[in-house]
Write a protein that holds these residues in place. Sequence first.
Motif, PDB file in Angstrom:
ATOM      1  N   ALA A   1      -9.149  -2.608  -0.038  1.00 20.68           N
ATOM      2  CA  ALA A   1      -8.685  -1.398  -0.713  1.00 20.68           C
ATOM      3  C   ALA A   1      -7.987  -0.430   0.223  1.00 20.68           C
ATOM      4  N   SER A   2      -7.386  -0.946   1.311  1.00 20.71           N
ATOM      5  CA  SER A   2      -6.633  -0.041   2.177  1.00 20.71           C
ATOM      6  C   SER A   2      -5.591  -0.834   2.965  1.00 20.71           C
ATOM      7  N   GLY A   3      -4.746  -0.106   3.689  1.00 19.38           N
ATOM      8  CA  GLY A   3      -3.705  -0.746   4.475  1.00 19.38           C
ATOM      9  C   GLY A   3      -4.094  -0.787   5.943  1.00 19.38           C
TER      10      GLY A   3
ATOM     11  N   ILE B   1       5.949   0.691   9.266  1.00 18.64           N
ATOM     12  CA  ILE B   1       5.671   1.136   7.900  1.00 18.64           C
ATOM     13  C   ILE B   1       4.396   1.979   7.841  1.00 18.64           C
ATOM     14  N   LEU B   2       3.379   1.552   8.578  1.00 17.17           N
ATOM     15  CA  LEU B   2       2.094   2.264   8.564  1.00 17.17           C
ATOM     16  C   LEU B   2       1.487   2.203   9.964  1.00 17.17           C
ATOM     17  N   PRO B   3       1.707   3.251  10.778  1.00 16.54           N
ATOM     18  CA  PRO B   3       1.297   3.176  12.185  1.00 16.54           C
ATOM     19  C   PRO B   3      -0.207   3.034  12.390  1.00 16.54           C
TER      20      PRO B   3
ATOM     21  N   ILE C   1       0.845  -1.205   0.000  1.00 17.96           N
ATOM     22  CA  ILE C   1       0.000   0.000   0.000  1.00 17.96           C
ATOM     23  C   ILE C   1       0.881   1.257   0.000  1.00 17.96           C
ATOM     24  N   VAL C   2       1.870   1.272   0.896  1.00 15.68           N
ATOM     25  CA  VAL C   2       2.723   2.455   1.017  1.00 15.68           C
ATOM     26  C   VAL C   2       3.562   2.642  -0.254  1.00 15.68           C
TER      27      VAL C   2
ATOM     28  N   THR D   1      -4.502   4.223   4.819  1.00 16.50           N
ATOM     29  CA  THR D   1      -4.063   4.662   3.493  1.00 16.50           C
ATOM     30  C   THR D   1      -4.786   3.850   2.415  1.00 16.50           C
ATOM     31  N   PRO D   2      -5.444   4.529   1.472  1.00 14.81           N
ATOM     32  CA  PRO D   2      -6.202   3.781   0.470  1.00 14.81           C
ATOM     33  C   PRO D   2      -5.293   3.188  -0.601  1.00 14.81           C
TER      34      PRO D   2
END
Lengths: 322, 330
Positions: B247-249, B154-156, B94-95, B160-161
Amino acid sequence: MSQVVSRFLSFIRQPIIAALVLIVLLLYLGQMLSPGFASGGQILRLLIVASLLGIIAAGQNVVILGGREGIDLSVGGVVSLSAIIAGNVMNGADSGILPAIAACLAAGGFFGLLNGLGVTLLRIPPLVMTLGMLGVLQGLLVVIRMGIPSGQAAPALSRFVTQPLAFGIPGIIWLWIAIGVLMALMLNRTVFGHRIYAIGSNEHAAYMAGVPVRLIRIALFMLSGMFAAIAGLCLLGYSGTSFANVGEQYMLPSIIAVVFGGTSLAGGKGGYTGTMAGAVLLVILQSILTTINIDESGRQMVFGATLLLLMMFYGRGRAMRA
Amino acid sequence: MAETATIPRPRREGRIRKLLERYPFLPALVIVAALLALNGFFSPASLSYRALTGLLSTYMALILLSIAQTYVVYAGDIDLSAGAILSLVNVAIIVLMERWGGGAGAVLLALAIGLLLGLACGLVNGLVVAALRLQAIVATFATSIFFTGLALYILPVAGTPAPAIFWRTYGGRLFGVPFVFYVLAALIVLITVMSRTRLVTQLLAVGDDQQAAYQSGLPVIPVRIKGYVLCGLFSALAAFCITGDTASGDPLVGGKMTLYSVAAVVLGGSALSGGWGTVVGSLLGALTIGLINSVVFFMGTPSEWQNFVQGLAILVVLMAGVLAGRRARP
């Protein structure tokens, strides 16, 4: 000289000695990182948390000792269930404590019995049986939660868990010590204890020698359920009120505490004293990680890596031989 | 069954047994069929083309994760970090896709890196369990904590879409057929090819009797490591599907899925002690979990009872899976 060194190394590689040495080192490290970490009051707080984990690990310990891939994944569910039952039965009144203890032990024993029956009569592997039971318990928690409030701990129970009882030490730690002594006596001095090791190391031989294998295995799962129930009760006293799935966080750590204590997951080898040291070690490690100033992601990475490092130190399997 | 008429008629029980030996996933197939029938009985609309497509795209991730789990279970191991690998790959792609602009090239590159990440995680597990000889349950639990930490780094926070091109493809149609059916077809081809490889035979041999496998010259440690690597790769594929579906993280999306993947493997009739099982069974096992959830919903179970009934139903089919699997074993 080298003989002394090798003797020292083999002494220190004994799981319980290793755990104790690591506990002292970690306390020292904690004190360096944040002064006051190893103060008396702080250590007592650590021991309270460790005793909650340690009481659950007692049940896990006997199930694992009993062999045949013995493991109890349902303990987390029983802890949560017991906390909510206790909260509702006592509902903030000291007079409700005894009925609450009875109700919790009965519930823990009942689900342990179901696990034991599935494992022995239907010969379902313990991992599968207790995993399925965990799902049932989690569902049951939702049902209970929708119907009734989460309940309140009785003041006496909260005092027992958090306030000093004798010699400045809270009751729950005394309880844990008593459980430790009783477990050591049971495992080393009673026929039942010897039979646990017997079925854990060679079930067939034990059966041939006349050991009632099934009954003992059922009893082990019931013990595990009842220890988890006691821990749930104490957890209610610790937090005052029960909240959703409060026990889940103890499920896998209870297994790790057993492994750190030198009990083999293959069964038949180990004891509870090491597990107690393992529980303290695990709690101190977590506590150090919360005192140092890093974010959650770093904390988890360090925790996971440290667990692996400690497992490498002891708890490794034997190499393959031709 | 024309050819059976010419040979002496076997006892009924013997015939069922033979059928089970040949197609060990039959009980799981019967359970899936029964659950589909129940679904249709309570809500005919739940058997529509659209509803089944939805079911498949929701549970494709669990199917892949269960298949991932199967390969380590073959060798008598277990991977409690499969869900954490899924989460890690989910947030990583995602990122990356967002950072690289979300075009088709960026998506493909991110997916390639996702696969590599899954491979690396599997390699770590394999080294820790097989080479360092740590006990699989506790060691992979420890690595799962590490992987979850990495995912949180990476993603706290979830949110995120995914780029539109990614989830539109996964949820959309290709030549009039929903994309998930292509995924399913490709998956069936993949597992058929896999089941004929030497590696799978070696994994089963190691799981059946590790000592015997070692003594007959099998490189036991490399084989077990490869099993974990395979598990990591399939967990990454599972992450692609969950990313397409949600569709997201979400750094914690896979945490709950690990134990379901173990349950699906058992539902499919595979032995947790290793040496015996089928990947198709695990696929059906994952579908069983999905179908149980939808049956319980369509039966009109009061909402507070749904989890309990699901848990009870899963416990019952788990037992059935173990008992049937044991019967089928030669």
